[in-house]
Design a protein around this motif. Sequence first.
Motif, PDB file in Angstrom:
ATOM      1  N   THR A 108      24.564  61.054  17.471  1.00 50.74           N
ATOM      2  CA  THR A 108      23.823  61.085  16.161  1.00 50.74           C
ATOM      3  C   THR A 108      24.092  59.965  15.309  1.00 50.74           C
ATOM      4  O   THR A 108      23.453  59.775  14.199  1.00 50.74           O
ATOM      5  CB  THR A 108      24.146  62.170  15.299  1.00 50.74           C
ATOM      6  N   TYR A 109      24.875  58.859  15.674  1.00 48.11           N
ATOM      7  CA  TYR A 109      25.587  57.870  14.902  1.00 48.11           C
ATOM      8  C   TYR A 109      24.298  57.098  14.434  1.00 48.11           C
ATOM      9  O   TYR A 109      24.535  56.163  13.445  1.00 48.11           O
ATOM     10  CB  TYR A 109      26.541  57.155  15.601  1.00 48.11           C
ATOM     11  N   SER A 110      23.282  56.835  15.006  1.00 44.89           N
ATOM     12  CA  SER A 110      22.176  56.037  14.749  1.00 44.89           C
ATOM     13  C   SER A 110      21.212  56.583  13.766  1.00 44.89           C
ATOM     14  O   SER A 110      20.185  55.649  13.298  1.00 44.89           O
ATOM     15  CB  SER A 110      21.433  55.285  15.805  1.00 44.89           C
ATOM     16  N   ALA A 111      21.301  57.810  13.367  1.00 47.27           N
ATOM     17  CA  ALA A 111      20.164  58.392  12.491  1.00 47.27           C
ATOM     18  C   ALA A 111      20.574  58.202  10.978  1.00 47.27           C
ATOM     19  O   ALA A 111      21.824  58.840  10.786  1.00 47.27           O
ATOM     20  CB  ALA A 111      19.936  59.798  13.083  1.00 47.27           C
ATOM     21  N   PRO A 112      19.888  57.775  10.258  1.00 54.08           N
ATOM     22  CA  PRO A 112      20.243  57.964   8.737  1.00 54.08           C
ATOM     23  C   PRO A 112      20.392  59.362   8.154  1.00 54.08           C
ATOM     24  O   PRO A 112      21.446  59.473   7.699  1.00 54.08           O
ATOM     25  CB  PRO A 112      19.199  57.369   8.114  1.00 54.08           C
ATOM     26  N   ARG A 113      19.853  60.253   8.913  1.00 52.87           N
ATOM     27  CA  ARG A 113      20.133  61.775   8.339  1.00 52.87           C
ATOM     28  C   ARG A 113      21.592  62.246   8.677  1.00 52.87           C
ATOM     29  O   ARG A 113      22.019  63.184   8.106  1.00 52.87           O
ATOM     30  CB  ARG A 113      19.153  62.815   8.994  1.00 52.87           C
ATOM     31  N   THR A 114      22.285  61.519   9.586  1.00 53.93           N
ATOM     32  CA  THR A 114      23.590  61.944   9.878  1.00 53.93           C
ATOM     33  C   THR A 114      24.501  61.777   8.607  1.00 53.93           C
ATOM     34  O   THR A 114      25.669  62.415   8.514  1.00 53.93           O
ATOM     35  CB  THR A 114      24.175  61.129  11.253  1.00 53.93           C
ATOM     36  N   TYR A 115      24.237  61.076   7.729  1.00 49.88           N
ATOM     37  CA  TYR A 115      25.055  60.357   6.670  1.00 49.88           C
ATOM     38  C   TYR A 115      24.598  60.907   5.225  1.00 49.88           C
ATOM     39  O   TYR A 115      23.646  60.896   4.991  1.00 49.88           O
ATOM     40  CB  TYR A 115      25.246  58.772   6.717  1.00 49.88           C
ATOM     41  N   ASN A 116      25.454  61.641   4.686  1.00 60.06           N
ATOM     42  CA  ASN A 116      25.322  62.227   3.350  1.00 60.06           C
ATOM     43  C   ASN A 116      25.652  61.377   2.284  1.00 60.06           C
ATOM     44  O   ASN A 116      25.458  61.619   1.191  1.00 60.06           O
ATOM     45  CB  ASN A 116      26.018  63.711   3.292  1.00 60.06           C
ATOM     46  N   THR A 117      26.423  60.185   2.474  1.00 54.77           N
ATOM     47  CA  THR A 117      26.693  59.293   1.391  1.00 54.77           C
ATOM     48  C   THR A 117      26.431  57.884   1.579  1.00 54.77           C
ATOM     49  O   THR A 117      26.674  57.438   2.857  1.00 54.77           O
ATOM     50  CB  THR A 117      28.210  59.590   1.053  1.00 54.77           C
ATOM     51  N   TRP A 118      25.691  57.253   0.620  1.00 57.87           N
ATOM     52  CA  TRP A 118      25.565  56.016   0.976  1.00 57.87           C
ATOM     53  C   TRP A 118      25.629  55.026  -0.277  1.00 57.87           C
ATOM     54  O   TRP A 118      25.890  55.426  -1.432  1.00 57.87           O
ATOM     55  CB  TRP A 118      24.010  55.931   0.929  1.00 57.87           C
ATOM     56  N   GLY A 119      26.069  53.821  -0.114  1.00 56.00           N
ATOM     57  CA  GLY A 119      26.248  52.704  -0.935  1.00 56.00           C
ATOM     58  C   GLY A 119      25.003  52.298  -1.380  1.00 56.00           C
ATOM     59  O   GLY A 119      23.800  52.654  -1.275  1.00 56.00           O
ATOM     60  N   GLN A 120      25.142  51.424  -2.564  1.00 55.74           N
ATOM     61  CA  GLN A 120      24.183  50.442  -3.253  1.00 55.74           C
ATOM     62  C   GLN A 120      23.421  49.594  -2.463  1.00 55.74           C
ATOM     63  O   GLN A 120      22.131  49.059  -2.725  1.00 55.74           O
ATOM     64  CB  GLN A 120      24.497  50.157  -4.523  1.00 55.74           C
ATOM     65  N   GLY A 121      23.958  48.867  -1.401  1.00 59.00           N
ATOM     66  CA  GLY A 121      23.526  47.991  -0.767  1.00 59.00           C
ATOM     67  C   GLY A 121      24.131  46.644  -1.061  1.00 59.00           C
ATOM     68  O   GLY A 121      24.237  46.334  -2.319  1.00 59.00           O
ATOM     69  N   THR A 122      24.193  45.637  -0.165  1.00 57.62           N
ATOM     70  CA  THR A 122      24.568  44.270  -0.460  1.00 57.62           C
ATOM     71  C   THR A 122      23.366  43.285   0.187  1.00 57.62           C
ATOM     72  O   THR A 122      23.244  43.502   1.580  1.00 57.62           O
ATOM     73  CB  THR A 122      25.868  43.945  -0.197  1.00 57.62           C
ATOM     74  N   GLN A 123      22.912  42.179  -0.225  1.00 62.38           N
ATOM     75  CA  GLN A 123      21.942  41.473   0.108  1.00 62.38           C
ATOM     76  C   GLN A 123      22.484  40.520   1.006  1.00 62.38           C
ATOM     77  O   GLN A 123      23.432  39.770   0.612  1.00 62.38           O
ATOM     78  CB  GLN A 123      21.015  40.866  -1.022  1.00 62.38           C
ATOM     79  N   VAL A 124      21.997  40.225   2.470  1.00 59.56           N
ATOM     80  CA  VAL A 124      22.299  38.946   3.026  1.00 59.56           C
ATOM     81  C   VAL A 124      21.024  38.558   3.250  1.00 59.56           C
ATOM     82  O   VAL A 124      20.031  38.790   3.941  1.00 59.56           O
ATOM     83  CB  VAL A 124      22.861  39.751   4.455  1.00 59.56           C
ATOM     84  N   THR A 125      20.944  36.872   3.064  1.00 62.89           N
ATOM     85  CA  THR A 125      19.821  36.184   3.275  1.00 62.89           C
ATOM     86  C   THR A 125      20.372  34.815   4.277  1.00 62.89           C
ATOM     87  O   THR A 125      21.268  34.536   3.955  1.00 62.89           O
ATOM     88  CB  THR A 125      19.472  35.524   2.121  1.00 62.89           C
ATOM     89  N   VAL A 126      19.542  34.937   5.020  1.00 65.10           N
ATOM     90  CA  VAL A 126      20.007  33.887   6.411  1.00 65.10           C
ATOM     91  C   VAL A 126      18.868  32.821   6.232  1.00 65.10           C
ATOM     92  O   VAL A 126      17.742  33.147   6.594  1.00 65.10           O
ATOM     93  CB  VAL A 126      20.197  34.326   7.800  1.00 65.10           C
ATOM     94  N   SER A 127      19.407  31.577   5.923  1.00 64.29           N
ATOM     95  CA  SER A 127      18.116  30.459   5.838  1.00 64.29           C
ATOM     96  C   SER A 127      18.240  29.753   7.059  1.00 64.29           C
ATOM     97  O   SER A 127      19.393  29.393   7.678  1.00 64.29           O
ATOM     98  CB  SER A 127      18.363  29.526   4.719  1.00 64.29           C
ATOM     99  N   SER A 128      16.926  29.456   7.750  1.00 63.72           N
ATOM    100  CA  SER A 128      16.887  28.684   9.034  1.00 63.72           C
ATOM    101  C   SER A 128      16.659  27.307   8.985  1.00 63.72           C
ATOM    102  O   SER A 128      16.517  26.866   7.426  1.00 63.72           O
ATOM    103  CB  SER A 128      15.832  29.254   9.768  1.00 63.72           C
TER     104      SER A 128
END
Length: 128
Positions: A108-128
């Motif tokens: 079940t590791y790849s399913a979002p529904r497996t996890y009941n606690t989430w962080g707020q997120g951090t932006q990663v931007t890669v310029s080419s």
Amino acid sequence: QVQLVESGGGLVQAGDSLRLSCAASGRTFSRYAVGWFRQAPGKEREFVAAISWSGGTTYYTDAVKGRFTISRDNAKNTVYLQMNTLNSEDTAVYYCAADYDPFSFDRTYSAPRTYNTWGQGTQVTVSS
């Protein structure tokens, strides 16, 4: 219940590296399995990597295998995502998520529904 805070995102050039951190509050974090997900604009949230509560087992999506490494330091209540050789397709908001000793995590590791606690997120931007 733990609370999660991601950090380490930023703007980098293609080929560069970043290390994301997911810091958790709570005394029982060592029993939580943790996953990293990402969501690019206009796309669904997708699985990136996961680690068992012991740190003994890790999982990756094919797109990041050999480039990303997930690890954890339970003494610091932190999970890391080392990202090397970044490319523009890695641009997204990265989220960490956790669940207490999830049942059948190896399936079940790849399913979002497996996890009941989430962080707020951090932006990663890669310029080419």
